[in-house]
Design a protein around this motif. Sequence first.
Motif, PDB file in Angstrom:
ATOM      1  N   VAL A   1       0.792  -1.146   0.012  1.00 29.27           N
ATOM      2  CA  VAL A   1       0.032   0.077   0.029  1.00 29.27           C
ATOM      3  C   VAL A   1       0.849   1.042   0.036  1.00 29.27           C
ATOM      4  O   VAL A   1       0.619   2.386  -0.745  1.00 29.27           O
ATOM      5  N   ALA A   2       1.925   1.151   0.666  1.00 24.82           N
ATOM      6  CA  ALA A   2       2.855   2.335   0.690  1.00 24.82           C
ATOM      7  C   ALA A   2       3.795   2.539  -0.385  1.00 24.82           C
ATOM      8  O   ALA A   2       4.631   3.313  -0.407  1.00 24.82           O
ATOM      9  N   GLY A   3       3.636   1.603  -1.180  1.00 28.42           N
ATOM     10  CA  GLY A   3       4.501   1.623  -2.759  1.00 28.42           C
ATOM     11  C   GLY A   3       5.849   0.854  -2.439  1.00 28.42           C
ATOM     12  O   GLY A   3       6.842   1.057  -3.282  1.00 28.42           O
ATOM     13  N   LEU A   4       6.085   0.294  -1.206  1.00 25.99           N
ATOM     14  CA  LEU A   4       7.535  -0.152  -1.056  1.00 25.99           C
ATOM     15  C   LEU A   4       7.686  -1.507  -1.649  1.00 25.99           C
ATOM     16  O   LEU A   4       8.845  -1.902  -2.045  1.00 25.99           O
ATOM     17  N   LEU A   5       6.668  -2.313  -1.940  1.00 25.94           N
ATOM     18  CA  LEU A   5       6.809  -3.614  -2.538  1.00 25.94           C
ATOM     19  C   LEU A   5       5.716  -3.648  -3.591  1.00 25.94           C
ATOM     20  O   LEU A   5       4.617  -3.173  -3.609  1.00 25.94           O
ATOM     21  N   ALA A   6       5.917  -4.263  -4.846  1.00 22.45           N
ATOM     22  CA  ALA A   6       4.924  -4.380  -5.805  1.00 22.45           C
ATOM     23  C   ALA A   6       3.959  -5.438  -5.660  1.00 22.45           C
ATOM     24  O   ALA A   6       4.404  -6.657  -4.704  1.00 22.45           O
ATOM     25  N   TRP A   7       2.913  -5.321  -5.839  1.00 28.79           N
ATOM     26  CA  TRP A   7       1.687  -6.208  -5.419  1.00 28.79           C
ATOM     27  C   TRP A   7       1.975  -7.537  -5.697  1.00 28.79           C
ATOM     28  O   TRP A   7       1.666  -8.417  -5.010  1.00 28.79           O
ATOM     29  N   PRO A   8       2.388  -7.867  -7.198  1.00 27.84           N
ATOM     30  CA  PRO A   8       2.867  -9.218  -7.512  1.00 27.84           C
ATOM     31  C   PRO A   8       3.674 -10.068  -6.564  1.00 27.84           C
ATOM     32  O   PRO A   8       3.616 -11.302  -6.395  1.00 27.84           O
ATOM     33  N   LEU A   9       4.679  -9.273  -6.073  1.00 28.72           N
ATOM     34  CA  LEU A   9       5.544  -9.809  -5.159  1.00 28.72           C
ATOM     35  C   LEU A   9       4.935 -10.006  -3.733  1.00 28.72           C
ATOM     36  O   LEU A   9       5.068 -11.185  -3.037  1.00 28.72           O
ATOM     37  N   VAL A  10       3.977  -9.259  -3.517  1.00 28.03           N
ATOM     38  CA  VAL A  10       3.298  -9.464  -2.063  1.00 28.03           C
ATOM     39  C   VAL A  10       2.468 -10.639  -2.350  1.00 28.03           C
ATOM     40  O   VAL A  10       2.321 -11.664  -1.311  1.00 28.03           O
ATOM     41  N   GLY A  11       1.789 -10.626  -3.702  1.00 29.47           N
ATOM     42  CA  GLY A  11       1.030 -12.002  -3.684  1.00 29.47           C
ATOM     43  C   GLY A  11       1.731 -13.231  -3.540  1.00 29.47           C
ATOM     44  O   GLY A  11       1.040 -14.248  -3.217  1.00 29.47           O
ATOM     45  N   ALA A  12       3.203 -13.267  -4.160  1.00 23.33           N
ATOM     46  CA  ALA A  12       3.724 -14.305  -4.033  1.00 23.33           C
ATOM     47  C   ALA A  12       4.262 -14.673  -2.515  1.00 23.33           C
ATOM     48  O   ALA A  12       3.996 -15.810  -2.066  1.00 23.33           O
ATOM     49  N   LEU A  13       4.633 -13.813  -1.819  1.00 21.40           N
ATOM     50  CA  LEU A  13       4.872 -13.874  -0.420  1.00 21.40           C
ATOM     51  C   LEU A  13       3.454 -14.191   0.124  1.00 21.40           C
ATOM     52  O   LEU A  13       3.625 -15.267   1.050  1.00 21.40           O
ATOM     53  N   GLY A  14       2.400 -13.848  -0.264  1.00 16.48           N
ATOM     54  CA  GLY A  14       0.873 -14.718   0.683  1.00 16.48           C
ATOM     55  C   GLY A  14       0.922 -15.901   0.305  1.00 16.48           C
ATOM     56  O   GLY A  14       0.136 -16.562   1.221  1.00 16.48           O
ATOM     57  N   VAL A  15       1.249 -16.376  -0.851  1.00 19.21           N
ATOM     58  CA  VAL A  15       1.176 -17.791  -1.108  1.00 19.21           C
ATOM     59  C   VAL A  15       1.966 -18.656  -0.068  1.00 19.21           C
ATOM     60  O   VAL A  15       1.231 -19.470   0.437  1.00 19.21           O
TER      61      VAL A  15
ATOM     62  N   TYR B   1       8.704 -22.288   1.361  1.00 24.66           N
ATOM     63  CA  TYR B   1       9.930 -21.280   0.828  1.00 24.66           C
ATOM     64  C   TYR B   1      10.016 -21.444  -0.815  1.00 24.66           C
ATOM     65  O   TYR B   1      10.243 -20.608  -1.656  1.00 24.66           O
ATOM     66  N   LEU B   2      10.194 -22.787  -1.023  1.00 23.37           N
ATOM     67  CA  LEU B   2      10.456 -23.192  -2.324  1.00 23.37           C
ATOM     68  C   LEU B   2       9.082 -22.756  -3.223  1.00 23.37           C
ATOM     69  O   LEU B   2       9.317 -22.506  -4.229  1.00 23.37           O
ATOM     70  N   VAL B   3       8.060 -22.851  -2.649  1.00 20.47           N
ATOM     71  CA  VAL B   3       6.699 -22.626  -3.343  1.00 20.47           C
ATOM     72  C   VAL B   3       6.786 -20.851  -3.655  1.00 20.47           C
ATOM     73  O   VAL B   3       6.535 -20.566  -4.560  1.00 20.47           O
ATOM     74  N   VAL B   4       7.274 -20.248  -2.452  1.00 17.71           N
ATOM     75  CA  VAL B   4       7.448 -18.684  -2.754  1.00 17.71           C
ATOM     76  C   VAL B   4       8.505 -18.410  -3.901  1.00 17.71           C
ATOM     77  O   VAL B   4       8.293 -17.426  -4.745  1.00 17.71           O
ATOM     78  N   GLY B   5       9.563 -19.126  -3.911  1.00 20.80           N
ATOM     79  CA  GLY B   5      10.592 -19.227  -4.613  1.00 20.80           C
ATOM     80  C   GLY B   5      10.219 -19.320  -6.169  1.00 20.80           C
ATOM     81  O   GLY B   5      10.402 -18.436  -7.034  1.00 20.80           O
ATOM     82  N   VAL B   6       9.357 -20.207  -6.279  1.00 24.50           N
ATOM     83  CA  VAL B   6       8.698 -20.536  -7.673  1.00 24.50           C
ATOM     84  C   VAL B   6       7.934 -19.218  -8.179  1.00 24.50           C
ATOM     85  O   VAL B   6       7.897 -18.978  -9.327  1.00 24.50           O
ATOM     86  N   ALA B   7       7.189 -18.880  -7.062  1.00 23.87           N
ATOM     87  CA  ALA B   7       6.053 -17.776  -7.598  1.00 23.87           C
ATOM     88  C   ALA B   7       6.627 -16.515  -7.812  1.00 23.87           C
ATOM     89  O   ALA B   7       6.498 -15.758  -8.654  1.00 23.87           O
ATOM     90  N   ILE B   8       7.998 -16.270  -7.026  1.00 21.73           N
ATOM     91  CA  ILE B   8       8.536 -14.924  -7.431  1.00 21.73           C
ATOM     92  C   ILE B   8       9.277 -15.084  -8.648  1.00 21.73           C
ATOM     93  O   ILE B   8       9.390 -14.236  -9.470  1.00 21.73           O
ATOM     94  N   ALA B   9       9.899 -16.217  -8.944  1.00 16.47           N
ATOM     95  CA  ALA B   9      10.455 -16.629 -10.259  1.00 16.47           C
ATOM     96  C   ALA B   9       9.648 -16.274 -11.527  1.00 16.47           C
ATOM     97  O   ALA B   9       9.731 -15.663 -12.679  1.00 16.47           O
TER      98      ALA B   9
END
Length: 367
Positions: A310-324, A353-361
């Motif tokens: 929300v503050a513009g520090l992280l892109a929403w797609p990256l936050v979505g990957a972390l949310g997974v 974390y492997l799942v997050v890594g794949v999502a961020i990739a």
Amino acid sequence: MQDTIDPPSELSGGTDSPHRSEPPASTRSPSDSSVTSNNSPAASNDSSTRPSADGRRLATAFAWGSPFTALVAAVETLIATVLLGVSPTVAPAVVALVTFAVYSVDHVADADTDAASTPNRALVARRYGDQLMIAAALAYGLAVAVAVTGGPLALALTLLPGAFWVVYASDWLPDLGRAVGAALASITPDDRIAGRVGATVTDGGRSYVPRLKDVLVVNSVVVAAGWATALTFLPIAFAGSSAGPTVPVVFAYFLLRSFVDAELPNVRDVEADAAVGVATLPVVFGVARTRWVLYGVDLLAAGIVTAAAVAGLLAWPLVGALGVGIAASVCITALAGRIDDASVLGIAPDCSYLVVGVAIAGVTLVG
């Protein structure tokens, strides 16, 4: 990261388990020896197949231990690199080497107390302790050698996890407490103080100066803080970048997630920890309450990364990957105390974390 468990339960029934043993040959009855005669086909078949089966079991237990944790640590460092927006460096390799070294030493040091909860891993540590210590020393030495090329900050951060382990899991603090207690007992005439010091001396100094590994919440916080520091700041140090506004967010994310990862396996170890006096959330508050505490920690992590977006520090797609990954963590936490195969609680948190890594990739490739 957290302290991993043996692989799934089918591996824990081997003949080398400390909970299964045969009586010495001198105490066996003639009928026992006749049944297990080397001339019998069953015995012949058992002797020919047992070594290979044991070898596979121990190799699997080793692979799911320090090497797997090191792989996950490298992936976590790559995740941090992307979140921080710094250029790729050798930081993932350095963190992987340090992780392998620290957890290998920890498994060897705690082999006796781990025998009840992770018998296969404990057996590997007992049988190949010398080799594991040599491998750990070489791995940490290589990590330090690479860190020297990154400058003083990279070197200090590389040494930090090892220093944390010394304070956290070794007997350095208890030994110091015992030495101080003995010194005080020798110079004080006060019977009351001497009595307290005597108690401290006889129990190895742990009444008043315990290992941090044995202290409620502090044990998991120390582990989480050590790894969060290395994961967040090593990529910055090697890249030669300055700390940006995303650094507190990334640090908080890994601190909270690592705390959950450290406490979840304690559900599996609740009986063993209680027996040796290690205070964990499941031991003190029970499994059900521990689940709710860990839910809260994961939700706090989700709130922090969402606020960062929300503050513009992280892109929403990256936050979505972390949310997974956070959603996976919540689902894994929900299994605590509700599944028969507790080995899941040792492996699954790291797999998230492997799942997050794949999502961020995937997010990075799509752009």
